[in-house]
Design an enzyme around this catalytic site. Structure first.
Site, mmCIF file in Angstrom:
data_model
loop_
_atom_site.group_PDB
_atom_site.id
_atom_site.type_symbol
_atom_site.label_atom_id
_atom_site.label_comp_id
_atom_site.label_asym_id
_atom_site.label_seq_id
_atom_site.Cartn_x
_atom_site.Cartn_y
_atom_site.Cartn_z
ATOM 1 N N GLU A 52 -5.909 -1.203 -7.279
ATOM 2 C CA GLU A 52 -4.990 -0.308 -7.989
ATOM 3 C C GLU A 52 -3.937 -1.150 -8.709
ATOM 4 O O GLU A 52 -3.261 -1.974 -8.082
ATOM 5 C CB GLU A 52 -4.305 0.638 -6.993
ATOM 6 C CG GLU A 52 -5.271 1.602 -6.335
ATOM 7 C CD GLU A 52 -4.623 2.484 -5.266
ATOM 8 O OE1 GLU A 52 -4.910 3.687 -5.262
ATOM 9 O OE2 GLU A 52 -3.836 1.970 -4.445
ATOM 10 N N HIS A 93 -2.741 -3.459 -5.767
ATOM 11 C CA HIS A 93 -3.108 -3.074 -4.396
ATOM 12 C C HIS A 93 -4.609 -3.204 -4.135
ATOM 13 O O HIS A 93 -5.401 -2.402 -4.615
ATOM 14 C CB HIS A 93 -2.631 -1.638 -4.116
ATOM 15 C CG HIS A 93 -2.976 -1.153 -2.745
ATOM 16 N ND1 HIS A 93 -3.395 0.137 -2.483
ATOM 17 C CD2 HIS A 93 -3.013 -1.805 -1.547
ATOM 18 C CE1 HIS A 93 -3.653 0.248 -1.185
ATOM 19 N NE2 HIS A 93 -3.436 -0.910 -0.616
ATOM 20 N N SER A 128 0.830 -1.214 0.000
ATOM 21 C CA SER A 128 0.000 0.000 0.000
ATOM 22 C C SER A 128 0.860 1.257 0.000
ATOM 23 O O SER A 128 0.374 2.341 -0.281
ATOM 24 C CB SER A 128 -0.911 0.007 1.225
ATOM 25 O OG SER A 128 -0.130 -0.020 2.398
ATOM 26 N N ASN A 175 -4.516 6.186 -1.230
ATOM 27 C CA ASN A 175 -3.848 6.692 -0.026
ATOM 28 C C ASN A 175 -3.309 8.104 -0.220
ATOM 29 O O ASN A 175 -3.123 8.851 0.741
ATOM 30 C CB ASN A 175 -2.727 5.749 0.415
ATOM 31 C CG ASN A 175 -3.260 4.602 1.255
ATOM 32 O OD1 ASN A 175 -4.254 4.759 1.966
ATOM 33 N ND2 ASN A 175 -2.636 3.457 1.169
#
Length: 520
Positions: free
Chosen positions: A157, A145, A124, A195
């Site tokens: 992702e 991800h 991540s 993120n």
């Protein structure tokens, strides 16, 4: 670098924690053969038992028919050694978030699997390029991800490292769709899309709290009920837990070389050190009793209305909305060029604090209250009122009574550039725009990733369009002008599109034309 075609039917998963199990589940349900490996052999058996139980529950609920559940489980086998992953077309690594551990694993995997096998990481926060650098063939290494819990979080992702073969990413995109997930494609940059975009809500919520503007619960109420988010920043932090989110905040901040937009807060550092990490610890920003969040009761609104209201003319749409509310509450409107001595003075700034708004119009700060009109006053489930440091208690209570007269709850906050909702929402939009500007992902993938990965009502670019790119630009420029903090400088993507009257989701027109003309 020669481009390959990758055919994926058998996948290996290294690491059988929550993420590894979740990925195994959706892969087996999609008809793929799955091999599970963990350095702890008991963990593999436990993961298989857990998945057997999961499939049985899905069958019992009618979400999966019995033969399909049985077949999915039969597609899953445990591997006792890494060598048993030799038959795999793809190996997904879901081990500890440690660069050296991942590089060591990838080096070893490379000696085991065939040359057409893809090696991907579910990291991540670590660089895919850095992981791939350990391999003699970095072209087959990419990022994949997933989000926890994998079966419910329907987004993944796909990350291209600097040396990744584009065909590897294409194969992962197709595989994600086969497994019932929505893939989004990103460049190898800190935080990828989700993120990275998630910095807006949390860091700005913490900034607002850190300035003493409002309490954690008040900020959450505003973001939920006024701005329409499912969770406020502190409920979100309690859910993900500070032992997870605080290191991510620090990591992204340092990976972007202390970019002011991502500055973490000492508030989370102190709370993490004290073990108040969130829901799982029974205490975070809220206390939890038997898993239930404890929230203080809201104060009862005052009822003594002002004698009359004078509304600033600087924001015409806001002025009409406030006058309509005043008349509905039976309060006289002062139509004078300057406020009468007994009038409550109302301003509706964008990005400015109540103090600056009062001084700009040479108003008596003792009688000034500011109302946030970014979201329509008549449709809001909550309104936010703000005072200057000089506002009297009488003026504050009169303003509170006025804006709560029709039964809509009102949160009264201390002076703040951009209230609470304006500054958090503008920060979310601005960071989304910057991800687009840096070409980390397409505008479409940015919005998709955020709505699916963070559960926001809209993606940052669509949110900016809905509220008006010019309005968001004004908010940011005004906050920046008052505070002088580079954190609030508008992204060039936002500034240019706002000035040209274009959608924030609009790529460069020349690029669009070129792609339309390109041979298919």
């Amino acid at each position: 670098m020669t481009s390959h075609h990758f055919n994926i039917e058998t996948i290996g998963i290294v690491g059988t924690g929550a993420m590894g199990r979740g990925i195994a589940q959706i892969a087996a349900q999609a008809g793929l053969a799955v091999r599970l490996y963990d350095t702890n052999p008991h963990a593999v058996a436990a993961a298989r038992d857990y998945l057997a139980d999961t499939f049985a529950k899905l069958a019992a609920k009618g979400k999966l028919d019995e033969p399909a559940a049985k077949a999915a489980l039969e597609r899953m086998t445990g591997a006792h050694t890494l060598d048993e992953l030799a038959v795999c077309d793809l190996v997904i690594e879901a081990i500890v978030e440690n660069l050296e551990a991942k590089r060591t694993l990838f080096r070893e995997l490379e000696t085991v699997v065939g040359e057409r096998c893809l090696l991907v990481s579910n990291t991540s926060s670590l660089s895919i390029t850095a992981i791939a650098a350990a391999c003699s063939d970095p072209s087959r290494v990419a990022g994949y991800h997933f989000f926890n819990p994998v079966p419910l979080m329907k987004v993944v992702e796909v990350i291209d490292g600097l040396r990744s073969d584009p065909a590897a990413g294409d194969a992962l995109m197709a595989l994600a769709r086969r497994m019932g997930h929505t893939p989004v494609r990103a460049k190898d940059m800190p935080g990828f899309i989700v993120n990275h975009a998630g910095r807006g809500m949390n860091t700005e919520g913490l900034r607002v709290a850190g300035e003493g503007v409002a309490s954690f619960v008040e900020i959450d109420r505003i973001m939920r009920e006024q701005a329409g988010f499912r969770l406020g920043p502190f409920e979100l932090l309690d859910l993900t837990a500070l032992d997870v989110s605080h290191p991510v905040m620090e990591s992204i901040y340092h990976q972007f070389y202390e970019e002011p937009r991502f500055t973490p807060s000492p508030i989370t550092g102190v709370r993490l050190a004290g073990g108040l990490v969130g829901r799982k610890a029974g205490e975070g920003f809220y206390r939890y009793v038997d898993g239930k969040q404890q929230v203080p009761d809201e104060l009862v609104a005052p009822t003594a209305l002002p004698a009359r209201v004078w509304m600033s003319r600087s924001n015409a749409a806001a002025r009409d909305a406030v006058i309509a509310l005043a008349l509905k509450a039976g309060v006289a409107v002062d139509e004078g060029d300057t406020p009468a001595a007994d009038a409550l003075i109302v301003v509706a700034p964008l990005g400015l604090d109540a103090t600056t708004a009062a001084l700009d119009e040479q108003l008596d700060a003792c009688r000034v209250v500011a109302i946030d009109t970014l979201f329509p006053l008549d449709a809001a489930k909550r309104r936010t009122l703000m005072t200057t440091p000089a506002t009297t208690r009488e003026a504050r209570d009169a303003g509170h009574a006025l804006f709560a007269a029709d039964g809509v709850p009102v949160t009264v906050i201390r002076d703040s550039t951009g209230f609470v909702a304006q500054r958090i929402v503008a920060t979310i939009v601005n960071i989304g725009c910057d991800i687009a500007q840096k070409q980390i992902a397409t505008p479409r993938d940015i919005d998709l990733a955020v709505t699916l990965g963070l559960g926001y009502p809209r993606g940052p670019l669509a949110l900016g369009d809905a509220l008006g790119a010019r309005t968001i630009l004004t908010i940011l420029r005004n906050i920046h002008a008052v505070l002088g903090d580079p954190r609030y400088r508008p992204s060039p993507w936002l500034a240019r599109r706002a000035q040209l009257g274009l959608s924030l989701t609009q790529a460069e027109a020349a690029d669009i034309n070129a792609s339309n003309e390109a041979p298919q």
